[in-house]
Design a protein around this motif. Structure first.
Motif, PDB file in Angstrom:
ATOM      1  N   GLN A 733       0.842  -1.184   0.000  1.00 25.91           N
ATOM      2  CA  GLN A 733       0.000   0.000   0.000  1.00 25.91           C
ATOM      3  C   GLN A 733       0.880   1.238   0.000  1.00 25.91           C
ATOM      4  O   GLN A 733       1.694   1.436   0.898  1.00 25.91           O
ATOM      5  CB  GLN A 733      -0.923   0.027   1.225  1.00 25.91           C
ATOM      6  CG  GLN A 733      -1.784   1.269   1.316  1.00 25.91           C
ATOM      7  CD  GLN A 733      -2.720   1.415   0.130  1.00 25.91           C
ATOM      8  OE1 GLN A 733      -3.406   0.473  -0.225  1.00 25.91           O
ATOM      9  NE2 GLN A 733      -2.736   2.588  -0.484  1.00 25.91           N
ATOM     10  N   ALA A 734       0.720   2.072  -1.024  1.00 25.91           N
ATOM     11  CA  ALA A 734       1.480   3.315  -1.091  1.00 25.91           C
ATOM     12  C   ALA A 734       0.887   4.333  -0.124  1.00 25.91           C
ATOM     13  O   ALA A 734      -0.326   4.367   0.099  1.00 25.91           O
ATOM     14  CB  ALA A 734       1.464   3.863  -2.511  1.00 25.91           C
ATOM     15  N   ASN A 735       1.762   5.165   0.470  1.00 23.30           N
ATOM     16  CA  ASN A 735       1.279   6.220   1.346  1.00 23.30           C
ATOM     17  C   ASN A 735       0.439   7.235   0.588  1.00 23.30           C
ATOM     18  O   ASN A 735      -0.405   7.914   1.161  1.00 23.30           O
ATOM     19  CB  ASN A 735       2.460   6.943   2.011  1.00 23.30           C
ATOM     20  CG  ASN A 735       3.144   6.077   3.043  1.00 23.30           C
ATOM     21  OD1 ASN A 735       2.509   5.235   3.664  1.00 23.30           O
ATOM     22  ND2 ASN A 735       4.443   6.267   3.220  1.00 23.30           N
ATOM     23  N   ASN A 736       0.700   7.346  -0.699  1.00 27.66           N
ATOM     24  CA  ASN A 736      -0.041   8.274  -1.549  1.00 27.66           C
ATOM     25  C   ASN A 736      -0.062   7.695  -2.949  1.00 27.66           C
ATOM     26  O   ASN A 736       0.977   7.225  -3.441  1.00 27.66           O
ATOM     27  CB  ASN A 736       0.634   9.657  -1.536  1.00 27.66           C
ATOM     28  CG  ASN A 736      -0.239  10.731  -2.147  1.00 27.66           C
ATOM     29  OD1 ASN A 736      -1.255  10.438  -2.782  1.00 27.66           O
ATOM     30  ND2 ASN A 736       0.155  11.982  -1.957  1.00 27.66           N
ATOM     31  N   THR A 737      -1.190   7.724  -3.590  1.00 26.51           N
ATOM     32  CA  THR A 737      -1.277   7.179  -4.943  1.00 26.51           C
ATOM     33  C   THR A 737      -0.992   8.235  -6.009  1.00 26.51           C
ATOM     34  O   THR A 737      -0.986   7.920  -7.191  1.00 26.51           O
ATOM     35  CB  THR A 737      -2.664   6.569  -5.202  1.00 26.51           C
ATOM     36  OG1 THR A 737      -3.669   7.567  -4.982  1.00 26.51           O
ATOM     37  CG2 THR A 737      -2.906   5.383  -4.279  1.00 26.51           C
ATOM     38  N   ASN A 738      -0.763   9.483  -5.588  1.00 22.62           N
ATOM     39  CA  ASN A 738      -0.404  10.548  -6.521  1.00 22.62           C
ATOM     40  C   ASN A 738       1.074  10.882  -6.390  1.00 22.62           C
ATOM     41  O   ASN A 738       1.590  11.036  -5.279  1.00 22.62           O
ATOM     42  CB  ASN A 738      -1.232  11.805  -6.261  1.00 22.62           C
ATOM     43  CG  ASN A 738      -2.712  11.589  -6.499  1.00 22.62           C
ATOM     44  OD1 ASN A 738      -3.097  10.777  -7.334  1.00 22.62           O
ATOM     45  ND2 ASN A 738      -3.546  12.306  -5.768  1.00 22.62           N
ATOM     46  N   ILE A 739       1.768  10.971  -7.519  1.00 20.36           N
ATOM     47  CA  ILE A 739       3.206  11.255  -7.530  1.00 20.36           C
ATOM     48  C   ILE A 739       3.449  12.528  -8.338  1.00 20.36           C
ATOM     49  O   ILE A 739       2.975  12.652  -9.472  1.00 20.36           O
ATOM     50  CB  ILE A 739       4.004  10.109  -8.178  1.00 20.36           C
ATOM     51  CG1 ILE A 739       3.528   8.746  -7.695  1.00 20.36           C
ATOM     52  CG2 ILE A 739       5.492  10.274  -7.922  1.00 20.36           C
ATOM     53  CD1 ILE A 739       4.176   7.587  -8.426  1.00 20.36           C
ATOM     54  N   GLU A 740       4.196  13.454  -7.773  1.00 20.69           N
ATOM     55  CA  GLU A 740       4.570  14.643  -8.521  1.00 20.69           C
ATOM     56  C   GLU A 740       5.715  14.314  -9.473  1.00 20.69           C
ATOM     57  O   GLU A 740       6.588  13.494  -9.148  1.00 20.69           O
ATOM     58  CB  GLU A 740       4.996  15.761  -7.574  1.00 20.69           C
ATOM     59  CG  GLU A 740       3.853  16.396  -6.803  1.00 20.69           C
ATOM     60  CD  GLU A 740       4.309  17.635  -6.051  1.00 20.69           C
ATOM     61  OE1 GLU A 740       5.238  18.320  -6.533  1.00 20.69           O
ATOM     62  OE2 GLU A 740       3.746  17.909  -4.980  1.00 20.69           O
ATOM     63  N   ALA A 804       7.587  13.753 -16.672  1.00 21.91           N
ATOM     64  CA  ALA A 804       6.324  13.013 -16.669  1.00 21.91           C
ATOM     65  C   ALA A 804       5.151  13.987 -16.748  1.00 21.91           C
ATOM     66  O   ALA A 804       5.116  15.000 -16.048  1.00 21.91           O
ATOM     67  CB  ALA A 804       6.217  12.155 -15.418  1.00 21.91           C
ATOM     68  N   VAL A 805       4.186  13.667 -17.583  1.00 18.72           N
ATOM     69  CA  VAL A 805       3.048  14.547 -17.832  1.00 18.72           C
ATOM     70  C   VAL A 805       1.956  14.279 -16.809  1.00 18.72           C
ATOM     71  O   VAL A 805       1.601  13.133 -16.541  1.00 18.72           O
ATOM     72  CB  VAL A 805       2.510  14.345 -19.260  1.00 18.72           C
ATOM     73  CG1 VAL A 805       1.287  15.236 -19.513  1.00 18.72           C
ATOM     74  CG2 VAL A 805       3.597  14.630 -20.286  1.00 18.72           C
ATOM     75  N   SER A 806       1.424  15.345 -16.232  1.00 13.95           N
ATOM     76  CA  SER A 806       0.336  15.208 -15.273  1.00 13.95           C
ATOM     77  C   SER A 806      -0.840  14.516 -15.928  1.00 13.95           C
ATOM     78  O   SER A 806      -1.234  14.823 -17.048  1.00 13.95           O
ATOM     79  CB  SER A 806      -0.088  16.590 -14.769  1.00 13.95           C
ATOM     80  OG  SER A 806      -1.021  16.485 -13.718  1.00 13.95           O
ATOM     81  N   GLY A 807      -1.415  13.536 -15.220  1.00 13.89           N
ATOM     82  CA  GLY A 807      -2.513  12.746 -15.754  1.00 13.89           C
ATOM     83  C   GLY A 807      -2.083  11.386 -16.258  1.00 13.89           C
ATOM     84  O   GLY A 807      -2.925  10.535 -16.547  1.00 13.89           O
ATOM     85  N   LEU A 831      -0.924   4.043  -9.881  1.00 15.94           N
ATOM     86  CA  LEU A 831      -0.521   5.351  -9.367  1.00 15.94           C
ATOM     87  C   LEU A 831      -0.724   6.405 -10.458  1.00 15.94           C
ATOM     88  O   LEU A 831      -0.736   6.082 -11.647  1.00 15.94           O
ATOM     89  CB  LEU A 831       0.943   5.326  -8.933  1.00 15.94           C
ATOM     90  CG  LEU A 831       1.345   4.154  -8.017  1.00 15.94           C
ATOM     91  CD1 LEU A 831       2.856   4.112  -7.837  1.00 15.94           C
ATOM     92  CD2 LEU A 831       0.651   4.258  -6.674  1.00 15.94           C
ATOM     93  N   SER A 832      -0.880   7.655 -10.051  1.00 19.04           N
ATOM     94  CA  SER A 832      -1.116   8.741 -10.997  1.00 19.04           C
ATOM     95  C   SER A 832      -0.051   9.815 -10.854  1.00 19.04           C
ATOM     96  O   SER A 832       0.322  10.175  -9.731  1.00 19.04           O
ATOM     97  CB  SER A 832      -2.499   9.359 -10.778  1.00 19.04           C
ATOM     98  OG  SER A 832      -3.522   8.433 -11.035  1.00 19.04           O
ATOM     99  N   ILE A 833       0.418  10.303 -11.989  1.00 17.11           N
ATOM    100  CA  ILE A 833       1.322  11.452 -12.001  1.00 17.11           C
ATOM    101  C   ILE A 833       0.467  12.708 -11.943  1.00 17.11           C
ATOM    102  O   ILE A 833      -0.369  12.941 -12.822  1.00 17.11           O
ATOM    103  CB  ILE A 833       2.198  11.472 -13.267  1.00 17.11           C
ATOM    104  CG1 ILE A 833       2.972  10.156 -13.395  1.00 17.11           C
ATOM    105  CG2 ILE A 833       3.139  12.668 -13.236  1.00 17.11           C
ATOM    106  CD1 ILE A 833       3.937   9.878 -12.273  1.00 17.11           C
ATOM    107  N   VAL A 834       0.647  13.499 -10.913  1.00 15.48           N
ATOM    108  CA  VAL A 834      -0.147  14.713 -10.748  1.00 15.48           C
ATOM    109  C   VAL A 834       0.786  15.859 -10.367  1.00 15.48           C
ATOM    110  O   VAL A 834       1.401  15.844  -9.294  1.00 15.48           O
ATOM    111  CB  VAL A 834      -1.224  14.552  -9.658  1.00 15.48           C
ATOM    112  CG1 VAL A 834      -2.064  15.821  -9.561  1.00 15.48           C
ATOM    113  CG2 VAL A 834      -2.100  13.348  -9.943  1.00 15.48           C
ATOM    114  N   ALA A 835       0.922  16.830 -11.269  1.00 17.53           N
ATOM    115  CA  ALA A 835       1.727  18.012 -10.972  1.00 17.53           C
ATOM    116  C   ALA A 835       1.003  18.853  -9.925  1.00 17.53           C
ATOM    117  O   ALA A 835      -0.235  18.911  -9.894  1.00 17.53           O
ATOM    118  CB  ALA A 835       1.955  18.820 -12.243  1.00 17.53           C
ATOM    119  N   LYS A 836       1.765  19.492  -9.060  1.00 15.50           N
ATOM    120  CA  LYS A 836       1.168  20.324  -8.025  1.00 15.50           C
ATOM    121  C   LYS A 836       0.403  21.467  -8.658  1.00 15.50           C
ATOM    122  O   LYS A 836       0.912  22.175  -9.526  1.00 15.50           O
ATOM    123  CB  LYS A 836       2.253  20.867  -7.092  1.00 15.50           C
ATOM    124  CG  LYS A 836       1.696  21.629  -5.898  1.00 15.50           C
ATOM    125  CD  LYS A 836       2.794  22.055  -4.947  1.00 15.50           C
ATOM    126  CE  LYS A 836       2.214  22.771  -3.730  1.00 15.50           C
ATOM    127  NZ  LYS A 836       3.285  23.183  -2.781  1.00 15.50           N
TER     128      LYS A 836
END
Length: 989
Positions: A733-740, A804-807, A831-836
């Motif tokens: 289990q990841a602590n967060n599924t969103n990665i910047e 890496a492109v957000s989304g 997991l999702s790449i999400v820019a801040k």
């Protein structure tokens, strides 16, 4: 954990482990101990029959909002829409109202919404200790951050057409949003509408109780109806599994697991169920949670547009069209055939309910694979296929499985993927990863293998490149993967490929179901029966095997046709390579049919048809103790233990399910499940003591309403994907599924050895670990882990490149294999790449001018128009307006661009409409999905409304070409007033 005493004992053990914790995600040991400690709306099931669950709330909101979007689209196109939209609407009703077709399929729709509510339910396990994910302990800012960050990720995923990732993220967001209404005192404060500020990060949260302000008094004799202090401040209950400590005077969550509720002020305020501390308000909280979920869905709808919103909801009658193609030198004929069959499907189905919702293409060769193309635009897909060329190749093996991996992680669950190749897989070591992804996604993979027994790469012989044959082991790899997925390994000559690709045309039809499927390896003569029901049409059977294979088909009335008859009373069939394709003529002969196969070599039989009756399944596991609810189980079920399925049946109002069975691949073992209806065509199916092996699921039942064809009412369906048991448990289990972009995430995992479904504490040994991600991002992971006391821990780190492109979504697969290499299990994380997102301000608008020349007589409204012009901007520091559309209104919208006095970009909107349509709503969306809504209205007035001066720098203003025209809702009724004016206001959604 079946008694209160046992729970207290376990919690005291937990306390020693967890009071020092700083992370919010439990480890394997903690997750096991926390099973059943659910403190929110019930995740999936309410066995008291009175409480509303997260599943109920999510499903009701999704169905209602989908229906509303379809209603608005119908109105804009002048079509009727007769469905009454309320909490009682069903999948079938919404699908029918949204799509006119003679054969309805709700399979993809149900599957997509199930993905959302299962992702919702897993929050109670994955983030069991996180206050902000449940709005506990007055963590209102943290809870809103979870929501707004998640919504930004959903919008980014949809922009990239990553709808699967978007659904998964959205389900988790729903959980936190819905918990607010159960865990806070919003309902008790008398509010009857959602707290919209929770989805608007630019607005302040107000009237929050600070840490020193008391909010509760003691409950009296177990009655907590009056324990809130009389004040207008927003609070939520404190919750702690291990310590009774909480700030003085603060409310507790309540319930037997909440230790804080035993100390003053005692009791709680949660409304999770009808028997909760404030259970009398449970239904009001649930209703508000539905309304809040609807509000959030509307915000996403405006940000992504109606078509993409319906794709996010999975509203489709057809499946995606997905090809993985070898592009080496000898594949020019295959590429030409792929082009022909794909173009035929596209051209024949474009603009119809059977049009594929998306198109996926992955080329591969050696040394490359990709790029991955995922698009909803058929013309883009055509262009990409047209650009494929056959060249190079060198040595025979190619990166077939790497290409397939990209397709499996990009395709929606239960998609059908077609792989074209004439070479073995160079990356055969990915077999277990591919198998894991197949079983996780339930995708069906069919291999089109050309010239399998011929000399390879003959066309390159003149270039001096050595050629060789595909070995039996090479071909068996593809056969094994096809079998695991419920697909086929079709071996044909290149000249016969066009006959084999008829399978693709068959699969692209609407509402294709699997009635029966079996593989015999090793082969043996055998008889197989299947039931033909009155809802089935266009039935087809596929038999693969060697040239010596013979078969005989017998109908329910005793009519027989053998394989020596290519055309007969029951079927007409063609043979290409190892494939026999039978068009079955049931001719009103419902009931039990038989296929008799005579072969000593490996063969497969698959029977399909078109029908609205189908089912989906998901592995779930019990949260033992507490409420006894369930959550999604990733990976394989444990050998010798109990296994549970959540089975959802389409057309549940016309069928009755009587049996769900696990059938092993050898045909010698059947495990019957215990069925429990949980409402709306959903069943919890439990299997006891599942033995080791590979299984498929067969569902049987009865039609409760017959058709003109039907004389017998029995039916059967079979799931395509195999279920394989394992004695290994893998949990991550990841602590967060969103990665910047440019950041690294750590994923802890635990491998355990089990016996009869429980951890074997005395086990020792070493397990091989294999970790893969579909994007090729840099990662670290141990090669092995050593078991002590039955378990071993490890950590995977994954680094997303700065580019890496957000989304973008990333699928991480973690596998563990025993030393004998005869048992393996896995877990799959998306997991999702999400820019801040720094732009949290919504676009704003200002009226430039307005004109009202509408006549006083309603009869003359069609010959007159009214108009207004407005400037819309995202400000100096905003990301800029990306789209401007008519949300409501039947007029015409033209846009141009200009530069404002302070250098900001301005979108100039000019809207004109008939005086018969007196209202307009424009939705402006910036580049990160913030939505501003402008409302214009023609209304009674004796004077014209004054308008603001243009906010323009006239010396520097530049105007672009007009670009959009749109239509909105149906014509508004006109009012009987002489004077009209335009009032313009700004609404924030």
């Amino acid at each position: 954990m079946q008694t209160g005493v046992a729970v207290c004992t376990i919690l005291s053990e937990c306390k020693q482990v967890m009071l020092t914790k700083t992370q919010e995600v439990p480890t394997f040991d903690e997750a096991e101990l926390l099973k059943g400690v659910i403190y929110s709306f019930h995740p999936l099931f309410s066995f008291d029959g009175k409480s509303t669950t997260h599943r109920d709330i999510t499903q009701r909101a999704a169905l209602r909002k989908t229906a509303e979007v379809c209603r608005d689209i119908a109105a804009s196109e002048g079509r009727d829409f007769s469905l009454t939209i309320d909490d009682s609407v069903s999948f079938a009703e919404v699908q029918t109202a949204c799509s006119s077709t003679s054969l309805r399929s709700t399979f993809m729709f149900i599957n997509s919404i199930a993905n959302m509510y299962l992702s919702n339910a897993i929050v109670d396990v994955a983030y069991a200790l996180s206050e902000k994910h449940h709005f506990d302990n007055e963590r209102f800012h943290g809870g809103r951050d979870v929501i707004t960050t998640g919504v930004a990720a959903v919008k980014a995923s949809v922009r990239r057409e990553n709808f699967v990732a978007g659904r998964s993220t959205l389900g988790g967001v729903f959980h936190t949003l819905q918990d607010f209404y159960s865990h806070s005192n919003w309902v008790e404060l008398g509010n009857i509408a959602p707290y919209s500020t929770l989805i608007k990060p630019e607005q302040p949260l107000q009237n929050l109780a600070d840490l020193s302000t008391p909010t509760c008094r003691n409950c009296i004799g177990g009655n907590c109806g009056t324990n809130l202090l009389e004040q207008s401040l927003l609070t939520s209950g404190y919750f702690n599994l291990f310590s009774p400590e909480k700030p003085a005077g603060k409310c507790s969550h309540g319930g037997r697991f909440d230790q804080t509720s035993t100390h003053d002020p005692v009791g709680g305020i949660n409304k999770d169920a009808v028997d909760s501390s404030h259970g009398s308000l449970h239904q009001k909280a649930a209703d508000l949670a539905v309304d809040a979920t609807l509000e959030l869905l509307e915000d996403i709808r405006l940000a992504v547009g109606d078509k993409n919103f319906l794709r996010l909801m999975g509203l489709s009658q057809a499946s995606v069209l997905c090809f993985v193609i070898d592009t080496t030198g000898s594949m020019s004929d295959d590429i030409a055939e792929v082009k022909r069959v794909s173009f035929e499907i596209i051209d024949s189905k474009r603009g119809t309910p059977e049009e594929p919702p998306a198109y996926i293409l992955v080329p591969f060769n050696d040394p490359d694979f990709g790029p991955l193309t995922v698009t909803t635009n058929a013309d883009i897909f055509k262009d990409r296929i047209n650009k494929l060329t056959a060249s190079g190749g060198g040595d025979t093996p190619e990166f077939a499985l790497s290409g397939l991996q990209l397709a499996l992680t990009a395709a929606p669950p239960s998609s059908e993927i077609f792989v074209f190749t004439d070479a073995p897989a160079k990356d055969f070591y990915l077999k277990s990863t591919i198998t894991a992804l197949i079983q996780s996604s339930k995708c069906v993979v069919t291999f089109m293998i050309t010239d399998v027994s011929a000399r390879r790469r003959r066309r390159r012989g003149s270039q001096g490149v050595a050629s060789r044959s595909m070995s039996q082991n090479d071909a068996q790899l593809y056969s094994d993967l096809a079998q695991a997925s419920g697909g086929q390994a079709i071996e044909v000559s290149k000249s016969d490929l066009s006959f084999a690709t008829r399978v693709i045309l068959d699969s692209s039809a609407t509402a294709v179901v699997t009635v029966f499927q079996v593989v015999r390896n090793p082969g043996r003569p055998d008889n197989f029966t299947f039931t033909v029901d009155g809802s089935l049409r266009n039935m087809t059977a596929y038999i693969t095997g060697t040239s010596s294979l013979t078969f005989e088909l017998t109908s329910s009335t005793g009519v027989t046709q053998s394989s020596s008859q290519s055309s007969g009373p029951l079927a007409s069939f063609t043979t290409a390579g190892n494939l026999h394709r039978l068009n079955i003529n049931t001719d009103n002969q419902t009931g039990l049919w038989e296929i008799r196969v005579n072969s000593s070599d490996t063969y497969s039989v698959k029977v399909t048809g078109q029908s609205s009756v189908n089912f989906i399944f998901n592995l779930v596991e019990a949260d033992e103790g507490g409420r006894g609810d369930f959550s999604l189980k990733e990976g394989r079920p444990l050998s010798g233990g109990n296994a549970s399925l959540l089975v959802s049946v389409t057309e549940s109002d016309t069928v009755k399910v009587t049996e769900v069975t696990l059938l092993d691949s050898s045909g010698t073992t059947e495990v019957n499940g215990s069925l429990q209806s949980v409402g709306s065509g959903n069943f919890l199916v439990t299997f006891s003591g599942v033995p080791a092996g590979d299984f498929v699921i067969r569902l049987r039942g009865e039609e409760t309403s017959s058709t003109s064809r039907s004389t017998q009412r029995s039916f059967q369906r079979q799931a395509s994907t195999q279920i394989t048991t394992s004695s290994i448990s893998v949990i991550a289990q990841a602590n967060n599924t969103n990665i910047e972009p440019g950041s690294t995430i750590s994923v802890p995992f635990t491998v355990a050895t089990t016996a009869n479904g429980v951890v074997n504490d005395s086990a020792t040994g070493t397990f091989t670990v294999q970790v893969n991600n579909d994007r090729g991002y840099s990662l670290t992971a141990p090669d092995t882990v050593t078991i002590a006391a039955g378990k071993a821990n490890g950590t995977v780190t994954l680094t997303a490149p700065a580019s890496a492109v957000s989304g973008t979504d990333v699928t991480l697969t973690i596998q563990a294999e025993n030393t004998a290499a005869n048992d393996i299990n896995f877990t799959v994380l998306r997991l999702s790449i999400v820019a801040k997102v720094t732009d949290i301000t919504r676009p704003v608008c200002q009226v430039v001018s307005s004109s009202t020349n509408c006549p006083s007589s309603p009869a003359l409204c069609t010959s007159s128009q009214w108009e207004f012009v407005a400037n819309l901007t995202d400000g100096i520091n905003g990301t800029g307006i990306e789209s401007l559309t008519i949300r409501q209104g039947n007029g015409t919208l033209n846009t141009s661009t200009a530069t404002g006095a302070e250098g900001e970009n301005i979108t100039v909107a000019t809207y004109s409409a008939s005086c018969c349509s007196q209202n307009v709503v424009l939705a402006a969306v910036d580049r990160v999905g913030n939505v501003g809504t402008c409302v214009g209205q023609a209304r009674e007035s004796t004077t014209n409304v004054s308008t603001a001066a243009p906010v323009l720098n006239t010396t520097s203003m530049t105007t672009a070409a007009l670009n959009t025209t749109s239509a909105g809702s149906p014509t508004e009724s006109i009012s009987r007033y002489i004077y009209l004016s335009v009032a313009f206001s700004i609404l924030w959604n």
